[in-house]
Scaffold this motif. Structure first.
Motif, mmCIF file in Angstrom:
data_model
loop_
_atom_site.group_PDB
_atom_site.id
_atom_site.type_symbol
_atom_site.label_atom_id
_atom_site.label_comp_id
_atom_site.label_asym_id
_atom_site.label_seq_id
_atom_site.Cartn_x
_atom_site.Cartn_y
_atom_site.Cartn_z
ATOM 1 N N GLY A 114 -52.979 22.785 115.695
ATOM 2 C CA GLY A 114 -53.802 23.682 114.900
ATOM 3 C C GLY A 114 -53.175 23.926 113.538
ATOM 4 N N THR A 115 -51.855 24.007 113.506
ATOM 5 C CA THR A 115 -51.140 24.205 112.243
ATOM 6 C C THR A 115 -51.455 23.095 111.253
ATOM 7 N N TYR A 141 -53.728 34.805 112.330
ATOM 8 C CA TYR A 141 -52.712 33.749 112.361
ATOM 9 C C TYR A 141 -53.409 32.412 112.209
ATOM 10 N N GLU A 203 -60.238 33.826 110.856
ATOM 11 C CA GLU A 203 -60.582 33.662 112.267
ATOM 12 C C GLU A 203 -61.899 34.407 112.447
ATOM 13 N N ASN A 208 -55.421 36.892 117.107
ATOM 14 C CA ASN A 208 -53.963 36.912 116.991
ATOM 15 C C ASN A 208 -53.374 38.258 116.570
ATOM 16 N N ASP A 236 -61.360 29.303 110.913
ATOM 17 C CA ASP A 236 -60.317 28.823 111.820
ATOM 18 C C ASP A 236 -60.785 29.133 113.244
ATOM 19 N N ILE A 239 -58.947 29.011 118.231
ATOM 20 C CA ILE A 239 -59.130 29.694 119.517
ATOM 21 C C ILE A 239 -60.600 29.700 119.937
ATOM 22 N N LYS A 264 -56.312 23.647 120.333
ATOM 23 C CA LYS A 264 -56.312 24.226 121.676
ATOM 24 C C LYS A 264 -57.277 23.514 122.645
HETATM 25 C C1 PLP Z 1 -52.916 28.742 117.822
HETATM 26 C C2 PLP Z 1 -53.592 28.913 116.523
HETATM 27 C C3 PLP Z 1 -53.302 28.094 115.419
HETATM 28 C C4 PLP Z 1 -52.169 27.105 115.430
HETATM 29 O O1 PLP Z 1 -52.334 26.085 116.363
HETATM 30 P P1 PLP Z 1 -51.016 25.305 116.867
HETATM 31 O O2 PLP Z 1 -51.579 24.189 117.695
HETATM 32 O O3 PLP Z 1 -50.219 26.300 117.624
HETATM 33 O O4 PLP Z 1 -50.306 24.813 115.655
HETATM 34 C C5 PLP Z 1 -54.072 28.222 114.288
HETATM 35 N N1 PLP Z 1 -55.054 29.121 114.219
HETATM 36 C C6 PLP Z 1 -55.359 29.940 115.247
HETATM 37 C C7 PLP Z 1 -56.499 30.886 115.127
HETATM 38 C C8 PLP Z 1 -54.617 29.883 116.419
HETATM 39 O O5 PLP Z 1 -54.866 30.738 117.414
#
Ligand code: PLP
Length: 423
Positions: A114-115, A141, A203, A208, A236, A239, A264
């Protein structure tokens, strides 16, 4: 070795004994549980203790752990080779599923986390608009890329200060972090910096800072404002993607962002992320465009197979039924807390929820921060001892899976009743 011994060993070799800080039990105390195995709704630690799991690997495991069809898909794919560094049909199959599920997504680039997805999305927004500043929301986040790890100080258009040592000030200053659910401050920030803002990343349902739903109109205002000022809107949905619906929050809200980030669930428990959106924006990515992004393991065939198997099962599942199950669980929690006269505020969106130990409404990071984290820690420890694995932090979501049945829910509430008696 028991959890304590493993934790001691791990701390000698791995900073803090964990490969992601959220796994440490820093805010609740004690040794993290070292997991040996997971099946359905349960995880088993190194001591053989079984827990009903509400973390679900922080979101991906919506089908429950070790779903037989997903495991079979992984085995089958691994038998054909684990990485080629060349394109595969599986990547087309994944991109097709995502574009079909998300009306706003015309093209997709698959990455490994996700990063990477959010990091690439903001680079793309900057490249596309020729602007450097971005707006995010405090308590949201978006992974750990430098530009996104910034929290705001107080004040509307406060320039970002580094949220972590190691992030250059010059970069942090380009990130404006504003209060979630407050479109007036966004309007004000755009009035001041509008010509420099490349994108707003949000989000659509915050997960988060604990679960916080968007106020009616908040996301719509972001859509209008970004159009007005020529900035891109990035949802984003790492999740919420395939968590709140087959698709994302944007499907339920009827809003089309310019770019969407996923992760995810689309990896079915393997490392995957993706970004997608408008064709004219996505085509700015290399090799069709000048905005560079790459990955040795991007679109990895084993990860694609796990994700595709997961999505195909989800397509036939009822999100409504899952949401109703979560609602029943939350109602049960609420009743037990109120019987004991303990303040609680449960925010729930579909199968995502957070039990905030506070009496007040939670609508943003400031109100979430008012929760009694010490009470949460004691509740967490009680539940853990009773065989229920909650997030080791007040500021996280609980994730219900399709594997959580009536038996697991009843056991969870029984545990809660017993634990509350002791607090
Ligand atoms: C978990 C998450 C990320 C980051 O994903 P990773 O796979 O951990 O790098 C980015 N945005 C949101 C909303 C998340 O919950």
């Amino acid at each position: 070795m028991d959890n304590q011994d493993l934790f001691a060993e791990a701390q000698k070799l791995i900073p803090g004994g964990v490969n992601s800080p959220v796994r440490a039990f820093r805010s609740v105390g004690g040794a993290p549980r070292f997991i040996r195995e997971a099946q359905g709704a349960t995880i088993t630690d190194a001591e053989g203790k079984v827990y009903i799991d509400y973390v679900g690997s922080w979101g991906p495991m919506i089908l429950g752990h070790s779903h037989p069809q997903v495991v079979a898909a992984i085995r089958e794919a691994a038998g054909r080779g684990t990485s080629y560094g060349a394109p595969t049909e599986l990547e087309i199959a994944m991109a097709r599923r995502i574009t079909e599920a998300f009306p706003s997504v015309e093209m997709v680039r698959t990455v490994s986390s996700g990063t990477e997805a959010t990091m690439t999305a903001i680079r793309l927004a900057r490249g596309f608009t020729g602007r450097d500043k971005i707006i995010k929301f405090t308590g949201c986040y978006h992974g750990h890329a430098d530009s996104l790890l910034v929290k705001a100080g107080s004040g509307v258009a406060t320039l970002g200060i580094p949220g972590s040592p190691g992030i250059p000030r010059q970069l942090a200053e380009l990130t404006l972090s504003l209060p979630y659910n407050d479109s007036e401050t966004v309007r004000e920030a755009l009035r001041q910096h509008g010509a420099d803002i490349a994108c707003i990343i949000v989000e659509p349902v915050a997960g988060n800072m604990g679960v916080v739903a968007p106020r009616p109109g908040f996301l719509e205002e972001l859509r209008e404002l970004t159009r007005e000022y020529g900035a891109l809107l990035i949802f984003d949905e790492v999740i919420t993607g395939f968590r709140v619906a087959y698709g994302g929050w944007q499907n339920l809200a009827g809003i089309a962002p310019d770019l969407t980030c996923l992760g995810k669930i689309i990896g079915g428990g393997l490392p995957v992320g993706a970004l997608g959106g408008r064709r004219d924006v996505m085509e700015q990515l290399a090799p069709t465009g000048p905005v560079y992004q790459a990955g040795t393991l991007s679109g990895n065939p084993v990860a694609m197979a796990a994700g595709i198997a997961t999505l195909d099962i989800l397509k036939g599942n009822s999100y409504q039924a899952l949401g109703q199950r979560a609602e029943a669980l939350c109602n049960g929690y609420r009743d037990l807390f109120s019987q004991k006269g303990i303040p609680v505020r449960i925010n729930r969106v579909g199968s995502l929820f957070t039990l905030f130990c506070t009496a007040g409404e939670v609508t943003d990071f400031a109100s979430a921060s008012g929760s009694d984290t010490q009470f949460y820690a004691r509740f967490f420890q009680g539940m853990l001892a009773a065989g229920v694995y909650l997030a080791p932090s007040q500021f996280e979501a609980a994730f219900l899976s399709f594997a959580h049945g009536d038996v697991e829910l009843a056991r969870t509430l029984e545990a809660c009743e017993r634990v509350l008696k002791t607090l």
